[in-house]
Each structure stands twice: as C-alpha cells, then as structure tokens.
Design an enzyme around this catalytic site. Structure first.
Site: not given
Ligand SMILES: CC(C)(COP(=O)(O)OP(=O)(O)OC[C@H]1O[C@@H](n2cnc3c(N)ncnc32)[C@H](O)[C@@H]1OP(=O)(O)O)[C@@H](O)C(=O)NCCC(=O)NCCS
Length: 328
Positions: A114, A255, A285
C-alpha cells in the site's frame, strides 16, 4: 540531498463495476452495518474480467499526461507501485509502456504494497536528482480483488481496485513535492501476506484447489495499531525535518484503508475532520492506488487549494510506511 520536484499532472481511474456492502451480504456472513461502522466503506470498484492492473494504470496515466499537457512520447521513466501486477514477468511498468505506445524508457515496478505510490514518488525524486531533464510517470495501480478470498469475510469487505498516476519533472508550473520519507519493518511482514506465487510457496498443480495463501491474509487488529503508530511517526519526522508543525497542515491525506485509521491519524495531529480527505467509503482500500486516487480527487474537487501544505501518509504490507509533503 533535497530537491524540489514539480507535480505536473495527476490522474485516476476506477473500474465501472461496483460491489456494495449489500451485495457482500449475499456472499459472506456480514452486514452493511458491520462493514460501515468498522471501516467506513460502503462500496468498492472491481476490475472486469478483461481488465488487468496495467489497463487501470494506463487510464490513470493518460489522464495525468493530459493534465500535464504532455504526450506519452515525452516520458523518460515509468515507475509503478503495485503488488498485483498483470504477471510476475513482464513488469506492470513494461506493459504500461507498451500500451502507451512508447519504448526504450527506464521502466520498473516497486513492491511496497500500500505504500507503493509514495515509494515510487521517492524514486522519482532520485531519478530527477540524477537526470534533471527527466519526465517521470509514477503510478499506483492495483487489482487487489484478484488476490482476495471471497469466502473470507475478514478481508473481502476491505479492498477494491483502482489506479492513480502523477507526472513529475524538475521544471514547469505546479505543486512542489518538498520531501518524502520512507520506512519499513520486515520483522512484521508475517502480519500481512500474499505468499502464493512467491518462491516460498510452491505452485498448485492443475486440478488442485487454489490454496488460501494465494490470497491476502492478515491480522487486522495488529495492523490497525501499527498503521496508526507508523503513519503518525513518519508524519512527525517529515514535519520536523522541514521545519513545520502540525498547525501548518492544511490538508491531510492518509492511506485509505479504513475510516477509523484515517480518523485516528487525524486526531493525533489535531487536524479537524474537514481537513482530512477520505474517499474510503466509495473505493475501499485500493492499496498503492489509494494515495494518488485520493490526491487527484481532492485536487479536482477543490478540497486542496492553491497555497495549501498537503501531508500524505501511507502504510502497507512489509510493513512499509511513508509520508510526503506537498506545497500547492
Ligand atoms: C479488519 C478490521 C476492520 C476488523 O475490525 P476489528 O474491530 O478489529 O474486528 P475484529 O477483527 O476484532 O473482529 C471482531 C469480530 O467481527 C468478526 N468479523 C470480522 N469480519 C467481519 C465481517 N466482514 N462481518 C461481520 N463480522 C466480521 C470477527 O470474526 C470477530 O468476531 P468474534 O469476536 O466472534 O471472533 C480492523 O481490524 C482493521 O481495519 N484493521 C486494519 C486492516 C487493514 O487496513 N489492512 C490493510 C492494511 S494496508
């Protein structure tokens, strides 16, 4: 060595197909109420069977190039952050290069899960320090849902597919990337894994069921704690190193993993919710795509304004984490 680099254009793309919480209720034992209260997610986008990570990446790249008033031909480097490339070989960056109709560039993928986009951004700074004339395309792109076990309710509700891209140069007009900080702790890697397909996990033979380690496996609670702690730490570091304080932050973009994580990071810096950008409700996500998707959206809908100091921060498998400071 610190150099200012210019963000010449941003772009983003999400596939058309969506998967709502209501639809997930029919697949696993879950509920819209559980998903929304624990994560803030309502819906996520899913790549069609014909779409690979490179296809999402190319859509975002074309938009970033258009916003930068540049042609693909002008690019010198392509760096793609992804943990879901089309294939082990060739790299996603090579496929993107081919689809953009160019060749002979320096192109490669970065594996930081990520945190892939911010790792790629730091790479762009290094390239531009060595080659001031370079025109670097940085992409975060994922088809995470290809690596999700839709029988595992603890992971399948969290992720979505998408891509975001940025074109970076030393010259020209645009927001400045003031600094980037990267960090990691490999000793915690076991808490978030996709082992299948790697050398530690032998392949299945035809007819054998797909093993669970082919999919994302994680310790959600542990990750939650580390994510908040690590993003807070690396944000403090970048602010301090650049002579700024939390009071200077105009927009915070963490994030987009889970609204509770985003909110917790905002609280640590006393940044009010109206200055914290989140689109996790609509995309879930999207791993390496999360930061550029959010940044591109925040710029387009005027959440980020001229003169704003924007703090980006990410956290992902590895563990890896990072921050970046942008002056609009
Ligand atoms: C995954 C996450 C949302 C779970 O929230 P949580 O409050 O920690 O919940 P827990 O894991 O403790 O699970 C609580 C209960 O809900 C259940 N549960 C898990 N997923 C569920 C789902 N989709 N629907 C309904 N119940 C679910 C669990 O089985 C558990 O039940 P039990 O108490 O009977 O064992 C949260 O830990 C998280 O977001 N972690 C970070 C994950 C992440 O961001 N990973 C990527 C990092 S880049």
């Amino acid at each position: 060595m610190s150099i200012d680099i210019v963000l010449r254009g941003l772009g983003r793309y999400v596939p058309e197909k969506t998967l709502t919480n209501a639809a997930l209720e029919k697949i696993v034992d879950t509920s819209d109420e559980w998903i929304f209260t624990r994560t803030g997610i309502r819906v996520r986008h899913i790549a069609s069977e014909e779409q690979n990570t490179s296809d999402l990446a190319v859509e975002a790249a074309r938009q970033a190039l258009a916003n930068a008033n540049m042609e693909a031909e002008e690019l010198t480097h392509i760096v793609v952050g992804t943990f879901t490339p089309d294939a082990m070989v060739p790299s996603c960056a090579c496929v993107v290069e081919e689809k953009l109709g160019i060749k002979g560039r320096a192109v490669y993928d970065i594996a930081a899960a990520c945190s892939g986009f911010l790792y790629a951004l730091e790479n762009a700074r290094a390239i531009l320090a060595l080659h001031p004339e370079a025109r670097v395309l940085v992409i975060g792109a994922e088809t995470v849902t290809r690596r999700i076990n839709f029988e595992d309710r603890t992971t399948c509700v969290l992720f979505g597919d998408g891509a975001g891209a940025a074109v970076l140069t030393r010259d020209g007009e645009g927001p400045k990337v003031l600094d980037v900080k990267l960090s990691s702790d490999g000793s915690l890697g076991r808490l978030l894994t996709v082992n299948g397909g790697g050398s530690c996990s032998s392949y299945s033979r035809p007819g054998e069921p797909i093993r669970e380690d082919y999919f994302v496996q994680m310790e959600g609670r542990e990750i939650f704690k580390h994510a908040v702690r690590s993003m807070t730490g690396v944000c403090n570091e970048i602010l301090e190193d650049n002579g700024r304080t939390r009071h200077d932050i105009d927009v915070l973009i963490p994030h987009q993993a889970n609204w509770r994580i985003i909110d917790a990071v905002g609280r640590k810096f006393d940044v009010p919710p109206e200055k914290v950008y989140s689109n996790v409700d609509r995309y879930g996500n999207t791993s390496a795509a999360s930061i550029p998707l959010a940044l591109s959206e925040a710029v387009d809908n005027d959440f980020v304004k001229d003169g704003d100091l924007v703090l980006l921060t990410s956290f992902g498998g590895g563990f890896t984490w990072a921050s970046a400071l942008l002056q609009f």
